[in-house]
Design a protein around this motif. Structure first.
Motif, PDB file in Angstrom:
ATOM      1  N   TYR A 170       0.825  -1.204   0.000  1.00 39.55           N
ATOM      2  CA  TYR A 170       0.000   0.000   0.000  1.00 39.55           C
ATOM      3  C   TYR A 170       0.866   1.264   0.000  1.00 39.55           C
ATOM      4  CZ  TYR A 170      -3.992  -2.990   1.145  1.00 39.55           C
ATOM      5  OH  TYR A 170      -4.974  -3.954   1.116  1.00 39.55           O
ATOM      6  N   LEU A 171       2.153   1.127   0.243  1.00 48.19           N
ATOM      7  CA  LEU A 171       3.056   2.271   0.323  1.00 48.19           C
ATOM      8  C   LEU A 171       3.878   2.468  -0.944  1.00 48.19           C
ATOM      9  CD1 LEU A 171       4.425   1.634   3.940  1.00 48.19           C
ATOM     10  CD2 LEU A 171       2.517   3.101   3.268  1.00 48.19           C
ATOM     11  N   ASP A 172       3.588   1.713  -1.980  1.00 51.24           N
ATOM     12  CA  ASP A 172       4.441   1.725  -3.168  1.00 51.24           C
ATOM     13  C   ASP A 172       4.531   3.088  -3.842  1.00 51.24           C
ATOM     14  OD1 ASP A 172       5.206  -0.892  -2.898  1.00 51.24           O
ATOM     15  OD2 ASP A 172       3.679  -1.684  -4.247  1.00 51.24           O
ATOM     16  N   PHE A 173       3.461   3.872  -3.778  1.00 57.45           N
ATOM     17  CA  PHE A 173       3.518   5.182  -4.443  1.00 57.45           C
ATOM     18  C   PHE A 173       4.563   6.086  -3.801  1.00 57.45           C
ATOM     19  CE2 PHE A 173       0.645   5.919  -0.971  1.00 57.45           C
ATOM     20  CZ  PHE A 173       0.828   7.249  -0.615  1.00 57.45           C
ATOM     21  N   ILE A 174       4.780   5.921  -2.487  1.00 60.35           N
ATOM     22  CA  ILE A 174       5.794   6.731  -1.805  1.00 60.35           C
ATOM     23  C   ILE A 174       7.177   6.385  -2.341  1.00 60.35           C
ATOM     24  CG2 ILE A 174       6.899   7.227   0.415  1.00 60.35           C
ATOM     25  CD1 ILE A 174       4.221   6.672   1.745  1.00 60.35           C
ATOM     26  N   PHE A 175       7.458   5.098  -2.423  1.00 61.99           N
ATOM     27  CA  PHE A 175       8.804   4.663  -2.799  1.00 61.99           C
ATOM     28  C   PHE A 175       9.044   4.770  -4.306  1.00 61.99           C
ATOM     29  CE2 PHE A 175       8.065   2.755   1.335  1.00 61.99           C
ATOM     30  CZ  PHE A 175       9.234   3.105   1.994  1.00 61.99           C
ATOM     31  N   ALA A 176       8.021   4.538  -5.117  1.00 59.42           N
ATOM     32  CA  ALA A 176       8.190   4.738  -6.554  1.00 59.42           C
ATOM     33  C   ALA A 176       8.479   6.206  -6.837  1.00 59.42           C
ATOM     34  CB  ALA A 176       6.945   4.275  -7.309  1.00 59.42           C
ATOM     35  N   GLY A 177       7.808   7.090  -6.114  1.00 59.63           N
ATOM     36  CA  GLY A 177       8.068   8.516  -6.270  1.00 59.63           C
ATOM     37  C   GLY A 177       9.465   8.891  -5.832  1.00 59.63           C
ATOM     38  N   LEU A 178       9.981   8.185  -4.833  1.00 55.71           N
ATOM     39  CA  LEU A 178      11.332   8.455  -4.349  1.00 55.71           C
ATOM     40  C   LEU A 178      12.363   8.198  -5.444  1.00 55.71           C
ATOM     41  CD1 LEU A 178      12.848   9.274  -1.737  1.00 55.71           C
ATOM     42  CD2 LEU A 178      13.110   6.835  -1.246  1.00 55.71           C
ATOM     43  N   LEU A 202       8.327  15.431  -9.464  1.00 55.79           N
ATOM     44  CA  LEU A 202       7.208  15.045  -8.619  1.00 55.79           C
ATOM     45  C   LEU A 202       6.280  14.185  -9.463  1.00 55.79           C
ATOM     46  CD1 LEU A 202       6.453  18.457  -6.858  1.00 55.79           C
ATOM     47  CD2 LEU A 202       7.760  16.526  -5.958  1.00 55.79           C
ATOM     48  N   VAL A 203       6.052  12.959  -9.038  1.00 53.16           N
ATOM     49  CA  VAL A 203       5.274  12.012  -9.820  1.00 53.16           C
ATOM     50  C   VAL A 203       3.788  12.135  -9.474  1.00 53.16           C
ATOM     51  CG1 VAL A 203       4.981   9.589 -10.438  1.00 53.16           C
ATOM     52  CG2 VAL A 203       7.257  10.445  -9.826  1.00 53.16           C
ATOM     53  N   GLY A 227       4.014  17.950 -19.624  1.00 57.37           N
ATOM     54  CA  GLY A 227       5.378  17.747 -19.146  1.00 57.37           C
ATOM     55  C   GLY A 227       5.494  17.101 -17.790  1.00 57.37           C
ATOM     56  N   GLU A 228       4.395  16.519 -17.282  1.00 58.03           N
ATOM     57  CA  GLU A 228       4.428  15.885 -15.972  1.00 58.03           C
ATOM     58  C   GLU A 228       4.885  14.425 -16.074  1.00 58.03           C
ATOM     59  OE1 GLU A 228       3.907  17.316 -13.130  1.00 58.03           O
ATOM     60  OE2 GLU A 228       2.963  19.200 -13.711  1.00 58.03           O
ATOM     61  N   VAL A 229       5.364  13.894 -14.948  1.00 56.95           N
ATOM     62  CA  VAL A 229       5.666  12.467 -14.836  1.00 56.95           C
ATOM     63  C   VAL A 229       4.459  11.814 -14.171  1.00 56.95           C
ATOM     64  CG1 VAL A 229       7.166  10.707 -13.839  1.00 56.95           C
ATOM     65  CG2 VAL A 229       8.143  12.862 -14.651  1.00 56.95           C
ATOM     66  N   VAL A 230       3.879  10.824 -14.831  1.00 55.91           N
ATOM     67  CA  VAL A 230       2.699  10.136 -14.314  1.00 55.91           C
ATOM     68  C   VAL A 230       3.093   8.729 -13.876  1.00 55.91           C
ATOM     69  CG1 VAL A 230       0.438   9.172 -14.920  1.00 55.91           C
ATOM     70  CG2 VAL A 230       1.055  11.480 -15.671  1.00 55.91           C
ATOM     71  N   GLY A 231       2.700   8.368 -12.665  1.00 57.23           N
ATOM     72  CA  GLY A 231       2.990   7.044 -12.133  1.00 57.23           C
ATOM     73  C   GLY A 231       1.766   6.158 -12.206  1.00 57.23           C
ATOM     74  N   ILE A 232       1.966   4.912 -12.588  1.00 56.78           N
ATOM     75  CA  ILE A 232       0.852   3.978 -12.726  1.00 56.78           C
ATOM     76  C   ILE A 232       1.301   2.587 -12.303  1.00 56.78           C
ATOM     77  CG2 ILE A 232       1.390   3.520 -15.159  1.00 56.78           C
ATOM     78  CD1 ILE A 232      -1.638   3.331 -15.675  1.00 56.78           C
ATOM     79  N   PHE A 233       0.373   1.847 -11.704  1.00 56.23           N
ATOM     80  CA  PHE A 233       0.628   0.457 -11.321  1.00 56.23           C
ATOM     81  C   PHE A 233      -0.187  -0.421 -12.276  1.00 56.23           C
ATOM     82  CE2 PHE A 233       1.184   2.980  -7.455  1.00 56.23           C
ATOM     83  CZ  PHE A 233       2.480   2.628  -7.113  1.00 56.23           C
TER      84      PHE A 233
END
Length: 243
Positions: free
Chosen positions: A47-55, A63-64, A109-115
């Protein structure tokens, strides 16, 4: 885009990492571009993956903006934080709206994070994936960057109690090489290639991980193919049942 919420949240997370003396290893951070849009596609074990992927994007000072299910945005505490960090809600009943919002962010120009697995893998292997990550990268003309996270499941994962105060936990973040996808590329082929790249990164993270279970009762966080007691991919309760 103004960011008044995201930087303090990152600072608080880093303080927590220091207090818990987490052993965080980031490999391949240089693969995140310092400017322009990109899609980060990460495996999902916690459940914490977004924190670490953003790191993994911090070295590039990015900023993802993560895509996350709508319910999180409706939470009394989490909702304002998610909106303040300009993450992107995913309404499963109106997926096209979420896709357009992510596409717009990428073109800006943003970085988008997806699982791409869409849910946490309880087998701790890379599950079958949705095609959204590859379609977004191709549609926006931006690089697709595979990411592997390992160790985060020991803090908080599906079906296990939270251990957020656990000290000295090693966390591995591997950012793969950017990959550009042609607009007319076959979706099934690109999805298979993305899964293969993510799996290779995850295999490396697992192989080089500096810790091992303390005993049989602690082997739950290790996948079955490495001798752990996690469900196999065929018995993973997070996998859909095929009649």
């Amino acid at each position: 885009m103004s960011d008044y919420v995201y930087p303090p949240v990152i600072a608080a997370a880093k303080l927590m990492f220091r207090l818990l003396d987490m052993k965080i290893t980031v490999i391949g951070a240089e693969n995140v571009p310092r400017e322009g849009g990109a899609v980060l596609a990460s495996n999902h074990v916690s459940y914490l993956d977004f924190i670490f992927a953003g790191l993994g994007a911090q070295e590039s000072r990015r900023l993802v903006r993560f895509m996350a299910k709508q319910e999180i945005f409706e939470h009394s505490i989490g909702g304002p934080l998610m909106r303040g960090m300009h993450h992107i809600p995913v309404d499963r009943d109106f997926g096209i709206g979420s896709y357009k919002a992510a596409l717009s962010a990428l073109k800006a120009g943003e970085v988008v994070g997806i699982f791409p697995e869409a849910t946490i893998s309880q087998s701790f292997t890379v599950k079958d994936m949705k095609s959204g990550a590859a379609r977004l990268a191709a549609g926006a003309g931006v690089p697709l960057i595979p990411v592997a996270l390992w160790g985060t499941q020991r803090l908080w994962t599906k079906g296990r109690p939270r251990t957020l105060t656990r000290r000295h936990t090693p966390i591995t973040i591997i950012v793969g090489e950017p990959w550009r996808i042609e607009r007319r590329a076959d979706q099934n082929e690109t999805n298979a290639e993305l899964r293969a790249r993510m799996s290779a990164l995850l295999d490396r993270a697992q192989r080089e991980y500096p810790d091992s279970p303390a005993g049989p009762e602690d082997s739950w966080w290790l996948p079955a193919h490495l001798g752990g007691s996690a469900p196999t991919p065929t018995t993973d309760p997070s996998e859909p049942t095929i009649p």
